[in-house]
Design a protein around this motif. Structure first.
Motif, PDB file in Angstrom:
ATOM      1  N   UNK A  41      -2.902  -4.216  -2.009  1.00 54.04           N
ATOM      2  CA  UNK A  41      -3.469  -3.506  -2.022  1.00 54.04           C
ATOM      3  C   UNK A  41      -2.763  -2.665  -1.926  1.00 54.04           C
ATOM      4  N   UNK A  42      -0.951  -2.116  -1.626  1.00 52.75           N
ATOM      5  CA  UNK A  42       0.095  -1.279  -1.530  1.00 52.75           C
ATOM      6  C   UNK A  42       0.421  -1.489  -3.228  1.00 52.75           C
ATOM      7  N   UNK A  43       0.551  -2.101  -3.926  1.00 50.63           N
ATOM      8  CA  UNK A  43       1.097  -2.408  -4.697  1.00 50.63           C
ATOM      9  C   UNK A  43       0.474  -1.665  -6.263  1.00 50.63           C
ATOM     10  N   UNK A  44       1.007  -1.272  -7.348  1.00 53.00           N
ATOM     11  CA  UNK A  44      -0.022  -1.051  -8.123  1.00 53.00           C
ATOM     12  C   UNK A  44      -0.125  -1.804  -9.096  1.00 53.00           C
ATOM     13  N   UNK A  45      -0.373  -3.374  -8.937  1.00 53.81           N
ATOM     14  CA  UNK A  45      -0.991  -4.346  -9.074  1.00 53.81           C
ATOM     15  C   UNK A  45      -1.175  -5.105  -9.190  1.00 53.81           C
ATOM     16  N   UNK A  46      -1.503  -6.286  -8.864  1.00 53.14           N
ATOM     17  CA  UNK A  46      -1.870  -7.430  -8.798  1.00 53.14           C
ATOM     18  C   UNK A  46      -2.080  -8.219  -9.194  1.00 53.14           C
TER      19      UNK A  46
END
Length: 251
Positions: A41-46
């Motif tokens: 959730x804290x990344x821009x993309x998973x």
């Protein structure tokens, strides 16, 4: 050094340190692509990936080879705490794959594009236990020692290349990565886990400074050097802790 306009691929980005490191890197201007088995959730993309299997590694490498990666941060890891003769063979295999084979494979995957651009950085997150090998962490310690060796060897191989190879060794951190038995061991060994937010900030600072090798903790830095020079002295120093900790496995 800020990371404006750069894409960072961070493995283990959904974890306690990983999520905090995402925030730190984004604060420095990076676009963070989190690689994990669950959503980050804290990344821009998973990117969902299984780093414990050959097919999973092949899939993530195929994906990363077709897109720009300015920084690769190998944070994902697995830890086994206990008597070595009670560790299942499949646990041994998986631990080495996640802690050492996966980082090596991903490094091999992104290095050619970094060399072609003449810029890039690879960051491997190891552990103090990779330099001072602790009892009951045999496979974890040895896999992190291998990661440290891999980082040093590749740094020497690249020589004066503009591509930076950074190895960072945190000490114990207060996250869910540590189970109840590990926390009890830390009490016996009189180790005080670091705050994960502080660790994430120090990792981010080392990345931004393109440091070669960083050990977190003054005492840990000293014991790392002592273990390299006088390992039998460290053997004697750990004997009491080893005997006390063995009681955790009496049953």
């Amino acid at each position: 050094m800020r990371h404006d306009g750069k894409t960072v691929v961070l493995t283990g980005a959904a974890g306690g340190i990983g999520s905090l490191l995402c925030r730190e890197l984004k604060r420095e201007g990076a676009t963070v692509v989190g690689v994990d088995r669950v959503d980050c959730p804290e990344a821009d993309e998973t990117i969902m990936a299984d780093l414990a299997t050959q097919s999973g590694l092949a899939d993530i490498c195929n994906l990363l080879s077709s897109r720009r990666v300015d920084l690769l941060v190998n944070l994902a890891g697995m830890q086994y705490f206990g008597l070595f003769d009670r560790q299942e063979p499949d646990q041994i295999w998986t631990g080495y794959v996640v802690n050492l084979i996966a980082p090596a494979t991903l490094m091999r995957c992104v290095l050619p594009q970094m060399q072609a651009r003449g810029d890039g950085q690879i960051v491997n997150i190891g552990s103090v236990l990779g330099a001072v090998n602790y009892p009951y962490f045999a496979t974890y310690s040895s896999s992190k020692a291998g990661l440290r060796g891999l980082s040093e060897a590749l740094r020497r191989e690249l020589g004066k290349s503009p591509i930076a190879i950074t190895y960072i060794a945190p000490r114990a951190v207060r996250t869910a990565f540590n189970g109840a038995e590990v926390n009890r061991f830390l009490e016996i060994a009189k180790m005080h886990p670091d705050d994960p937010a502080l660790v994430a900030r120090r990792i981010a600072r080392a990345i931004g400074g393109r440091r070669k090798e960083v050990t977190l903790g003054i005492a840990e830095h000293f014991y790392t050097r002592l273990n390299g020079l006088c390992p039998r002295l460290v053997d004697a120093g750990l004997a009491g802790t080893t005997a006390k900790a063995r009681e955790l496995f009496a049953n």
